[in-house]
Design a protein around this motif. Structure first.
Motif, mmCIF file in Angstrom:
data_model
loop_
_atom_site.group_PDB
_atom_site.id
_atom_site.type_symbol
_atom_site.label_atom_id
_atom_site.label_comp_id
_atom_site.label_asym_id
_atom_site.label_seq_id
_atom_site.Cartn_x
_atom_site.Cartn_y
_atom_site.Cartn_z
ATOM 1 N N VAL A 34 -10.671 -5.684 -5.553
ATOM 2 C CA VAL A 34 -11.591 -4.730 -4.933
ATOM 3 C C VAL A 34 -12.230 -5.332 -3.683
ATOM 4 O O VAL A 34 -12.334 -4.679 -2.638
ATOM 5 C CB VAL A 34 -12.669 -4.287 -5.943
ATOM 6 N N LEU A 35 -12.657 -6.577 -3.779
ATOM 7 C CA LEU A 35 -13.289 -7.232 -2.638
ATOM 8 C C LEU A 35 -12.330 -7.328 -1.457
ATOM 9 O O LEU A 35 -12.687 -7.018 -0.312
ATOM 10 C CB LEU A 35 -13.777 -8.628 -3.033
ATOM 11 N N ASP A 36 -11.096 -7.758 -1.721
ATOM 12 C CA ASP A 36 -10.145 -7.947 -0.632
ATOM 13 C C ASP A 36 -9.739 -6.614 -0.014
ATOM 14 O O ASP A 36 -9.648 -6.491 1.211
ATOM 15 C CB ASP A 36 -8.906 -8.686 -1.137
ATOM 16 N N TRP A 37 -9.495 -5.623 -0.856
ATOM 17 C CA TRP A 37 -9.055 -4.337 -0.324
ATOM 18 C C TRP A 37 -10.164 -3.664 0.474
ATOM 19 O O TRP A 37 -9.911 -3.055 1.528
ATOM 20 C CB TRP A 37 -8.575 -3.442 -1.454
ATOM 21 N N THR A 38 -11.392 -3.773 -0.006
ATOM 22 C CA THR A 38 -12.526 -3.211 0.736
ATOM 23 C C THR A 38 -12.681 -3.922 2.074
ATOM 24 O O THR A 38 -12.901 -3.286 3.116
ATOM 25 C CB THR A 38 -13.821 -3.349 -0.080
ATOM 26 N N ALA A 39 -12.556 -5.247 2.055
ATOM 27 C CA ALA A 39 -12.665 -6.017 3.295
ATOM 28 C C ALA A 39 -11.563 -5.653 4.279
ATOM 29 O O ALA A 39 -11.787 -5.584 5.494
ATOM 30 C CB ALA A 39 -12.619 -7.509 2.985
ATOM 31 N N THR A 40 -10.361 -5.393 3.771
ATOM 32 C CA THR A 40 -9.256 -4.996 4.634
ATOM 33 C C THR A 40 -9.557 -3.676 5.339
ATOM 34 O O THR A 40 -9.292 -3.516 6.538
ATOM 35 C CB THR A 40 -7.959 -4.871 3.809
ATOM 36 N N LEU B 39 -16.967 -10.318 2.627
ATOM 37 C CA LEU B 39 -16.214 -9.892 1.447
ATOM 38 C C LEU B 39 -14.919 -10.678 1.287
ATOM 39 O O LEU B 39 -14.522 -11.005 0.169
ATOM 40 C CB LEU B 39 -15.897 -8.400 1.534
ATOM 41 N N MET B 40 -14.239 -10.987 2.379
ATOM 42 C CA MET B 40 -12.985 -11.732 2.264
ATOM 43 C C MET B 40 -13.223 -13.139 1.732
ATOM 44 O O MET B 40 -12.431 -13.663 0.940
ATOM 45 C CB MET B 40 -12.269 -11.778 3.612
ATOM 46 N N ARG B 41 -14.289 -13.760 2.159
ATOM 47 C CA ARG B 41 -14.618 -15.075 1.608
ATOM 48 C C ARG B 41 -14.928 -14.982 0.130
ATOM 49 O O ARG B 41 -14.529 -15.833 -0.668
ATOM 50 C CB ARG B 41 -15.788 -15.667 2.373
ATOM 51 N N SER B 42 -15.632 -13.940 -0.278
ATOM 52 C CA SER B 42 -15.933 -13.747 -1.692
ATOM 53 C C SER B 42 -14.667 -13.478 -2.490
ATOM 54 O O SER B 42 -14.516 -13.946 -3.620
ATOM 55 C CB SER B 42 -16.900 -12.574 -1.868
ATOM 56 N N SER B 43 -13.726 -12.734 -1.896
ATOM 57 C CA SER B 43 -12.488 -12.403 -2.589
ATOM 58 C C SER B 43 -11.720 -13.657 -2.972
ATOM 59 O O SER B 43 -11.205 -13.781 -4.085
ATOM 60 C CB SER B 43 -11.622 -11.517 -1.692
ATOM 61 N N GLU B 44 -11.637 -14.612 -2.049
ATOM 62 C CA GLU B 44 -10.921 -15.858 -2.354
ATOM 63 C C GLU B 44 -11.610 -16.618 -3.478
ATOM 64 O O GLU B 44 -10.974 -17.195 -4.354
ATOM 65 C CB GLU B 44 -10.823 -16.725 -1.100
ATOM 66 N N ASP B 45 -12.944 -16.605 -3.482
ATOM 67 C CA ASP B 45 -13.683 -17.286 -4.539
ATOM 68 C C ASP B 45 -13.439 -16.634 -5.899
ATOM 69 O O ASP B 45 -13.249 -17.309 -6.908
ATOM 70 C CB ASP B 45 -15.179 -17.269 -4.235
ATOM 71 N N TRP B 46 -13.422 -15.289 -5.939
ATOM 72 C CA TRP B 46 -13.211 -14.592 -7.201
ATOM 73 C C TRP B 46 -11.804 -14.806 -7.742
ATOM 74 O O TRP B 46 -11.572 -14.691 -8.949
ATOM 75 C CB TRP B 46 -13.458 -13.093 -7.010
ATOM 76 N N VAL C 299 -2.900 -14.323 -0.934
ATOM 77 C CA VAL C 299 -3.060 -13.082 -0.174
ATOM 78 C C VAL C 299 -4.453 -13.027 0.451
ATOM 79 O O VAL C 299 -4.621 -12.668 1.622
ATOM 80 C CB VAL C 299 -2.810 -11.861 -1.072
ATOM 81 N N ALA C 300 -5.474 -13.387 -0.334
ATOM 82 C CA ALA C 300 -6.842 -13.355 0.187
ATOM 83 C C ALA C 300 -7.003 -14.296 1.379
ATOM 84 O O ALA C 300 -7.638 -13.943 2.385
ATOM 85 C CB ALA C 300 -7.827 -13.722 -0.924
ATOM 86 N N SER D 38 -3.257 -20.472 2.655
ATOM 87 C CA SER D 38 -2.538 -19.353 2.061
ATOM 88 C C SER D 38 -1.117 -19.743 1.683
ATOM 89 O O SER D 38 -0.639 -19.427 0.587
ATOM 90 C CB SER D 38 -2.517 -18.174 3.042
ATOM 91 N N VAL D 39 -0.433 -20.433 2.593
ATOM 92 C CA VAL D 39 0.932 -20.875 2.309
ATOM 93 C C VAL D 39 0.945 -21.857 1.130
ATOM 94 O O VAL D 39 1.813 -21.780 0.251
ATOM 95 C CB VAL D 39 1.564 -21.509 3.562
ATOM 96 N N ALA D 40 -0.025 -22.762 1.106
ATOM 97 C CA ALA D 40 -0.096 -23.726 -0.009
ATOM 98 C C ALA D 40 -0.308 -23.005 -1.330
ATOM 99 O O ALA D 40 0.332 -23.330 -2.346
ATOM 100 C CB ALA D 40 -1.220 -24.728 0.243
ATOM 101 N N PHE D 41 -1.203 -22.012 -1.339
ATOM 102 C CA PHE D 41 -1.445 -21.244 -2.566
ATOM 103 C C PHE D 41 -0.190 -20.487 -2.978
ATOM 104 O O PHE D 41 0.163 -20.440 -4.165
ATOM 105 C CB PHE D 41 -2.584 -20.241 -2.354
#
Length: 383
Positions: A44-50, A64-71, A81-82, A106-109
């Motif tokens: 939800v966080l990532d899609w809303t941020a997008t 929101l994007m920073r929060s998305s990665e944390d969640w 993806v985040a 992102s690539v490492a993840f």
């Protein structure tokens, strides 16, 4: 993963989609609902941020994007993806070094997630791992490109395309946003040669001789991916718009280099603008406006309503609202290069635009434009 879902950009419904996402927040856009479980909060966080980023609401999107990665800490593929989305936003804001760093994460993840899917327990998510890679690698390639690291960027895009071909043998070329970004890289060298011609600078024979084949390569790529889209029933407006824009740019450059007529390019450019406006993706609308401004300038429609000047003014309004600093640098360069011979100059002065472009390029680490800036200064300022 959630990127498989239908994007609002497919039908130009970003505003409606953002309104629907509000129901998943206790306090939009500050506190996501406590009733969401597991990775649903990260989704939800990532899609809303997008959606917020596409609509130009960049400061809200960044948080929101920073929060998305944390969640998404428990899921490597969601983290990939985040982080790729965060890299895209970094670029929009003009933080090129941060964009490279987040894309590398992102690539490492994604690679770590792919390793996990080799375990039979996670084998059902192997396709998600590939999709994460196809988001991560183009994000890294694009960030490296904007940083001026073109050879590294091209290597990353080739790796992404190799992965694409293995995953979908029937679709061996990068498409959608990743394909557009790869075409943008392939057009970088021809673009510089074309600007040199516009500025009446002499180019070495070798770059000129390779520029037209590079343009033809992009035209062939876009023709193939458009054919794929036409065979589908749910083609994305964004995908169509970006392919039309790639074709319009490549055809424009080839026409200038070949000293051929540009009048037939108007329909292609208008197709791109129509699709991109309907998506609501403002960063791509600004790109389309810059290409159309170039075309209108060469066609003699330079100032007044529906002109090169009005296109650049609209692009400026979009970019300044963000602020989209890389776009602002590009617009300063466009204004100076297209209008430095115009009397009176429609803005303050070409010297002012070049100085502003140089400051943004240096401050942002936007070294992709170093050579173009040097060419413009040589032609306009004699330095």
């Amino acid at each position: 993963i959630y990127r498989k879902q239908s994007s609002p950009a497919r039908v130009g419904a970003l505003g409606q989609d953002l309104g629907a996402m509000a129901f998943f927040f206790d306090l939009p856009w500050k506190r996501v609902s406590s009733h969401l479980l597991g990775n649903s909060q990260a989704v939800v966080l990532d899609w809303t941020a997008t959606c917020l980023r596409a609509l130009g609401r960049l400061s809200e999107a960044l948080e929101l994007m920073r929060s998305s990665e944390d969640w998404a800490l428990g899921d490597w593929l969601h983290r990939a993806v985040a982080a790729s989305h965060l890299s895209e936003l970094d670029l929009t804001l003009g933080e090129v070094a941060d964009a490279v760093r987040d894309a590398e994460k992102s690539v490492a993840f994604a690679c770590h997630g792919m390793d996990l899917t080799s375990d039979p327990m996670f084998a059902s998510r192997a396709g998600d791992g590939v999709l994460a890679c196809l988001t991560s690698y183009p994000a890294l390639g694009n960030a490296l490109h904007q940083a001026g690291r073109r050879a590294e960027a091209e290597r990353v895009f080739r790796e992404a395309e190799h992965t694409q071909a293995e995953y979908q043998p029937g679709y061996p070329l990068l498409y959608s946003v990743g394909g557009f970004l790869y075409c943008d890289l392939l057009l970088a060298a021809p673009e510089r040669v074309v600007w040199q011609r516009i500025l009446s600078l002499n180019s070495p024979p070798s770059p000129i001789n390779s520029a037209v084949p590079d343009c033809c390569s992009v035209l062939q790529r876009a023709a193939q991916t458009l054919k794929w889209y036409q065979e589908q029933t749910d083609t994305s407006l964004l995908d169509l718009g970006l392919d039309y824009l790639s074709r319009a740019r490549a055809a424009l450059y080839a026409a200038i280099l070949g000293d051929s007529a540009i009048r037939d390019l108007k329909a292609e450019t208008e197709q791109a603008m129509d699709c991109l406006r309907r998506t609501g993706e403002r960063r791509f609308v600004a790109l389309g406006l810059q290409t159309r401004a170039w075309l209108r300038s060469l066609a003699g429609v330079r100032t007044g309503p529906e002109s090169a000047q009005s296109d650049l003014d609209e692009a400026w309004e979009i970019a300044d609202r963000g602020p989209m600093k890389l776009s602002l640098a590009d617009i300063h360069l466009y204004r100076a290069r297209l209008f430095f011979r115009e009397k009176p100059y429609p803005w303050k002065s070409p010297q002012d635009d070049l100085a502003a472009a140089e400051k943004l390029i240096n401050d942002c680490g936007y070294h992709r434009r170093d050579e173009e800036l040097a060419d413009a200064k040589r032609a306009i300022l004699g330095t």
